[in-house]
Design an enzyme around this catalytic site. Structure first.
Site, mmCIF file in Angstrom:
data_model
loop_
_atom_site.group_PDB
_atom_site.id
_atom_site.type_symbol
_atom_site.label_atom_id
_atom_site.label_comp_id
_atom_site.label_asym_id
_atom_site.label_seq_id
_atom_site.Cartn_x
_atom_site.Cartn_y
_atom_site.Cartn_z
ATOM 1 N N ASP A 160 77.714 -23.108 1.496
ATOM 2 C CA ASP A 160 77.182 -23.969 0.646
ATOM 3 C C ASP A 160 76.431 -25.217 1.539
ATOM 4 O O ASP A 160 76.785 -26.397 1.380
ATOM 5 C CB ASP A 160 77.952 -24.610 -0.184
ATOM 6 C CG ASP A 160 77.483 -25.158 -1.439
ATOM 7 O OD1 ASP A 160 76.209 -25.528 -1.397
ATOM 8 O OD2 ASP A 160 78.254 -26.118 -2.062
ATOM 9 N N LYS A 167 73.197 -26.236 1.586
ATOM 10 C CA LYS A 167 71.931 -27.063 0.769
ATOM 11 C C LYS A 167 71.180 -27.404 1.941
ATOM 12 O O LYS A 167 70.658 -28.679 2.025
ATOM 13 C CB LYS A 167 72.607 -28.281 -0.075
ATOM 14 C CG LYS A 167 73.403 -27.430 -1.159
ATOM 15 C CD LYS A 167 73.895 -28.669 -2.156
ATOM 16 C CE LYS A 167 74.834 -28.291 -3.433
ATOM 17 N NZ LYS A 167 76.196 -27.923 -2.862
ATOM 18 N N ASP A 196 65.189 -29.473 4.659
ATOM 19 C CA ASP A 196 64.273 -29.795 5.473
ATOM 20 C C ASP A 196 62.979 -28.931 6.008
ATOM 21 O O ASP A 196 62.992 -27.755 5.069
ATOM 22 C CB ASP A 196 64.871 -30.087 6.786
ATOM 23 C CG ASP A 196 64.482 -31.508 7.627
ATOM 24 O OD1 ASP A 196 63.304 -31.857 7.637
ATOM 25 O OD2 ASP A 196 65.384 -32.174 8.159
HETATM 26 O O1 6AU Z 1 84.861 -27.206 -8.642
HETATM 27 P P1 6AU Z 1 84.798 -28.212 -8.000
HETATM 28 O O2 6AU Z 1 84.300 -29.478 -8.602
HETATM 29 O O3 6AU Z 1 85.767 -28.642 -7.023
HETATM 30 O O4 6AU Z 1 83.748 -27.920 -6.641
HETATM 31 C C1 6AU Z 1 82.275 -27.644 -6.966
HETATM 32 C C2 6AU Z 1 81.603 -27.092 -5.665
HETATM 33 C C3 6AU Z 1 81.473 -28.230 -4.537
HETATM 34 C C4 6AU Z 1 80.068 -28.523 -4.906
HETATM 35 O O5 6AU Z 1 79.389 -28.749 -3.564
HETATM 36 C C5 6AU Z 1 79.229 -27.204 -5.149
HETATM 37 O O6 6AU Z 1 80.386 -26.533 -6.025
HETATM 38 N N1 6AU Z 1 78.301 -27.689 -6.319
HETATM 39 C C6 6AU Z 1 76.771 -26.945 -6.097
HETATM 40 C C7 6AU Z 1 76.707 -25.647 -5.339
HETATM 41 C C8 6AU Z 1 77.585 -24.582 -5.156
HETATM 42 O O7 6AU Z 1 75.718 -25.672 -4.684
HETATM 43 C C9 6AU Z 1 75.922 -27.070 -6.938
HETATM 44 C C10 6AU Z 1 75.909 -28.105 -8.178
HETATM 45 O O8 6AU Z 1 75.258 -28.666 -8.721
HETATM 46 N N2 6AU Z 1 77.267 -28.538 -8.420
HETATM 47 C C11 6AU Z 1 78.496 -28.302 -7.389
HETATM 48 O O9 6AU Z 1 79.449 -28.851 -7.827
HETATM 49 O O10 6AU Z 1 81.827 -27.557 -3.444
#
Ligand code: 6AU
Length: 279
Positions: free
Chosen positions: A96, A98, A101
């Site tokens: 992940d 993201k 750039d």
């Molecule tokens: O279930 P959690 O809240 O412990 O973790 C959610 C995971 C984290 C965030 O970096 C990721 O999902 N995430 C992402 C991703 C996957 O790109 C996008 C987003 O909008 N929200 C989010 O939480 O590792």
């Protein structure tokens, strides 16, 4: 809303890695991606080893792991151990990262540096904000990966998810045209962009489009955290909103009975899908 099964999409998805992921989802009967934001590499491997039968995908943030000088594992040893688990238990790895750039910079961030993400992560993600060069910079690296002599095409096939929406409070993804421009960008790069991070289905199925949508912000015991994360249930995300994969982190590795909780997310995610395709 897609009424098509994962199994039928596994035959027709436009990317090699998308077909591979859909076939894993279908054969293991799980649309659960384990997101693992813990900072100890050995703990990551322990948790993944335990939960592997329940998941189709592991999502990493390689840059939050700590590798102190006396660490029992180096970075390449960690990624190679994770890749072995993935092969043994039939799941894929999603870093992940993201990316956000220009194409030239992301090509170095993806293919080189200390993490060499492209070597071990089947899937990664990027923001569309910098424009289409970001996709081209990443794809150039993916296309140059060597295929090992006894390897399968899917071993070095790579796929990209664009961020079409985020789960966090106050995000700016609804600003005019951002999401539709992201979709247009994906449509022009269908052989590498396999889908999206989004809160629900994206694209036009009637036109034969098939994007794999993965949704973070899923938790059955909480509605959010103190830093803006907002949670939904597996049923809402898969059945109501037509997403394909639930991404769950703290909801699983923060629970006392990780294996039992992972099974509950797996079952609820899978039943929500079965109810959707039957509806
Ligand atoms: O279930 P959690 O809240 O412990 O973790 C959610 C995971 C984290 C965030 O970096 C990721 O999902 N995430 C992402 C991703 C996957 O790109 C996008 C987003 O909008 N929200 C989010 O939480 O590792």
């Amino acid at each position: 809303m897609s009424a098509q099964s994962y199994a039928s999409r596994a035959e027709t998805h436009p990317t090699v890695i998308g077909r591979h992921l859909l076939s894993i989802i279908s054969s293991k009967r799980t649309n659960l991606c384990l997101s693992i934001d813990v900072t100890s590499p050995t703990k990551v491997l322990d948790i993944v080893g335990t939960l592997a039968p329940k998941i189709c995908l592991v999502k990493t943030h390689i840059d939050i792991l700590t590798f102190p000088p006396d660490s029992p594992l180096s970075i390449p040893e960690f990624t190679s151990a994770l890749s072995s688990l993935a092969k043994e238990h039939n799941f894929l790895i999603f870093e992940d990262r993201k990316f956000a750039d220009i194409g030239n910079t992301v090509s170095h961030q993806y293919g080189g540096g200390i993490y060499r993400i492209a070597d071990w992560a089947h899937i990664t993600n990027a923001h569309s904000l910098p424009g289409e060069g970001i996709i081209q910079g990443l794809q150039k690296v993916a296309d140059a990966l060597p295929l090992s002599p006894q390897g399968q095409p899917e071993d070095t096939a790579r796929g990209l998810l664009l961020l079409e929406e985020m789960s966090s409070a106050g995000n700016l993804f609804n600003s005019s045209g951002y999401r539709s421009s992201t979709l247009e960008m994906a449509r022009r790069n269908k052989n590498f962009v396999m889908g999206f991070i989004a809160m629900g289905k994206v694209g036009d199925e009637k036109e034969g489009e098939d994007w794999i949508v993965m949704t973070p912000g899923v938790n059955i015991a909480s509605t959010g955290d103190a830093l803006g994360q907002q949670y939904k249930t597996p049923e809402y995300v898969i059945r109501e909103r037509g997403s394909d994969v639930i991404i769950v982190g703290r909801g699983i590795y923060g629970s006392e009975d990780m294996l039992g909780t992972a099974e509950e997310y797996r079952r609820r995610g899978w039943e929500a899908y079965e109810n959707r395709i039957k509806a």
